[in-house]
Design a protein around this motif. Structure first.
Motif, PDB file in Angstrom:
ATOM      1  N   ARG A 147       0.823  -1.203   0.000  1.00 38.30           N
ATOM      2  CA  ARG A 147       0.000   0.000   0.000  1.00 38.30           C
ATOM      3  C   ARG A 147       0.861   1.260   0.000  1.00 38.30           C
ATOM      4  NH1 ARG A 147      -4.181  -0.558   4.805  1.00 38.30           N
ATOM      5  NH2 ARG A 147      -4.624   1.576   4.088  1.00 38.30           N
ATOM      6  N   SER A 148       1.950   1.245   0.764  1.00 42.47           N
ATOM      7  CA  SER A 148       2.842   2.406   0.816  1.00 42.47           C
ATOM      8  C   SER A 148       3.515   2.650  -0.531  1.00 42.47           C
ATOM      9  CB  SER A 148       3.900   2.195   1.902  1.00 42.47           C
ATOM     10  OG  SER A 148       4.842   3.248   1.907  1.00 42.47           O
ATOM     11  N   THR A 149       3.941   1.589  -1.172  1.00 44.22           N
ATOM     12  CA  THR A 149       4.604   1.733  -2.481  1.00 44.22           C
ATOM     13  C   THR A 149       3.615   2.214  -3.536  1.00 44.22           C
ATOM     14  OG1 THR A 149       6.101  -0.074  -1.866  1.00 44.22           O
ATOM     15  CG2 THR A 149       6.023   0.566  -4.190  1.00 44.22           C
ATOM     16  N   GLN A 150       2.391   1.714  -3.485  1.00 38.55           N
ATOM     17  CA  GLN A 150       1.378   2.161  -4.433  1.00 38.55           C
ATOM     18  C   GLN A 150       1.093   3.665  -4.257  1.00 38.55           C
ATOM     19  OE1 GLN A 150      -1.776  -0.573  -3.422  1.00 38.55           O
ATOM     20  NE2 GLN A 150      -1.308  -1.948  -5.155  1.00 38.55           N
ATOM     21  N   ALA A 151       1.042   4.129  -3.011  1.00 40.06           N
ATOM     22  CA  ALA A 151       0.833   5.554  -2.758  1.00 40.06           C
ATOM     23  C   ALA A 151       2.001   6.378  -3.276  1.00 40.06           C
ATOM     24  CB  ALA A 151       0.637   5.797  -1.266  1.00 40.06           C
ATOM     25  N   GLN A 152       3.224   5.834  -3.141  1.00 34.93           N
ATOM     26  CA  GLN A 152       4.408   6.524  -3.638  1.00 34.93           C
ATOM     27  C   GLN A 152       4.352   6.657  -5.165  1.00 34.93           C
ATOM     28  OE1 GLN A 152       8.085   4.566  -2.644  1.00 34.93           O
ATOM     29  NE2 GLN A 152       9.361   6.122  -3.623  1.00 34.93           N
ATOM     30  N   LYS A 154       1.635   6.723  -7.037  1.00 34.91           N
ATOM     31  CA  LYS A 154       0.615   7.715  -7.376  1.00 34.91           C
ATOM     32  C   LYS A 154       1.145   9.139  -7.211  1.00 34.91           C
ATOM     33  CE  LYS A 154      -3.452   4.907  -6.208  1.00 34.91           C
ATOM     34  NZ  LYS A 154      -4.616   4.770  -5.302  1.00 34.91           N
ATOM     35  N   GLN A 155       1.920   9.350  -6.151  1.00 37.23           N
ATOM     36  CA  GLN A 155       2.485  10.679  -5.924  1.00 37.23           C
ATOM     37  C   GLN A 155       3.454  11.055  -7.037  1.00 37.23           C
ATOM     38  OE1 GLN A 155       4.637  11.042  -2.245  1.00 37.23           O
ATOM     39  NE2 GLN A 155       4.654  13.282  -2.318  1.00 37.23           N
TER      40      GLN A 155
END
Length: 349
Positions: A147-152, A154-155
């Protein structure tokens, strides 16, 4: 005996003084002008009558663009593409500039590799947890890492999107402030886009005429550039606050046309006709004496000038509306009031 002589001398002196004063008084009175009550004063007059108090006022202003914006990037970097020129028309969403995004794409690629590794670990942990071969906490940590990598990612993708600068609306590039290869920072201006599909004519209207305008009012606009053309406009704004000269801004929106193209900065004028009053009792401005707070007029009645108080309404350059104190047909003095008093005999010249 001596006292009698002194007394006689004193009486004689007083008598001489009294006689001298009386003589001087008669001479002064003889020199003072005394108007002849039977002599008539020549005056000019006009008749109080119903008039159309409509008046046309012209107001000059300049055209402002419908919209104008300085296009600024949200990302920093070197400009790799700048496909615009001054005077060029650009549509909504048209590319204004492209900023180098190579480093950001590399970061996205690295984050995607990391994400792929976490996803593979997730599959292995799911199988191991089913056989009680590994603690469930390892599975939870892997899920959080995904989840953290996916958010990164997207950013980073949003930052890449911000390297593409597009026109927010259709218009003309009126100023280009950078060149291809320039290094810019976030928020620095790149170009100015001006929308003249419609223009706003802003005129200053004095307070005595501001009530002649209302929102939505249709009014024609003329220009010196196209003297034989009238541009239909509509009042879209009336200022709520005036300036030090008691003038209020009035905005008239005009749709632009390809045949007679208007440009921002051109002069335009409007002619507003006030038809609110219509027919009303009026007299020439020259007939008013006294002050505007206490206006008076001389009315000729039976050959004499009779001073009357009146109430003033609307005004034009030449006439005052009379709301009280006169009747239609009354003859008022317009010239010669300086020689008049209430009741003076007059003759119209």
């Amino acid at each position: 005996m001596k006292r009698i002589v002194v007394l006689l001398a004193l009486v004689a002196t007083l008598g001489l003084t009294a006689w001298t004063l009386l003589t001087n008084k008669k001479e002064v009175e003889a020199k003072v002008y005394k108007p002849n009550p039977d002599q008539k004063v020549g005056v000019r007059t006009a008749v109080a009558e119903l008039r159309n108090m409509s008046q046309e006022s012209s107001f000059l202003g300049s055209f402002a663009p419908n919209r104008e914006i300085e296009v600024r990037p949200m990302a920093s970097g070197q400009i790799t593409s700048l496909p615009i020129e001054e005077g060029q028309y650009v549509g909504t969403g048209k590319l204004i500039a492209k900023i180098d995004d190579e480093q950001l794409r590399y970061q996205v690629e690295a984050a995607q590799v990391t994400l792929e590794g976490y996803q593979n670990d997730l599959k292995r942990y799911e199988n191991l947890v089913k056989g009680d071969a590994t603690p469930a906490v390892n599975l939870e940590r892997t899920q959080l890492s995904i989840r953290s990598t996916q958010a990164q990612i997207k950013q980073l993708q949003k930052q890449i999107a911000q390297t593409t600068v597009s026109a927010p609306f259709s218009g003309i590039v009126t100023q280009k402030m950078v060149e291809k290869g320039s290094v810019v920072s976030a928020g620095s201006p790149l170009a100015k886009v001006t929308d003249i599909s419609s223009l706003k004519l802003v005129v200053d209207v004095p307070e005595k005429a501001i009530n002649h305008f209302h929102i939505g009012q249709n009014i024609n606009v003329t220009t010196e550039v196209y003297p034989n053309t009238q541009f239909p406009g509509r009042v879209t704004l009336i200022g709520a606050e005036g300036n030090a000269a008691h003038n209020y801004p009035v905005e008239i929106t005009v749709q632009n046309s390809g045949k007679n193209l208007l440009r921002a900065g051109m002069y335009g004028s409007i002619a507003n006709t006030n038809n609110m009053k219509g027919e009303t009792l009026a007299i020439p401005r020259q007939a008013i004496v006294g002050s505007q707070k206490q206006p008076q007029v001389y009315v000729v009645e039976n050959g004499k000038a009779v001073l009357k108080s009146v109430a003033i309404g609307a005004t034009t350059n030449d006439y005052y509306e009379i709301t009280k104190g006169l009747n239609a047909g009354d003859r008022v003095v317009t010239s010669g009031q300086i020689n008049l008093q209430n009741g003076t005999a007059v003759v119209a010249q």
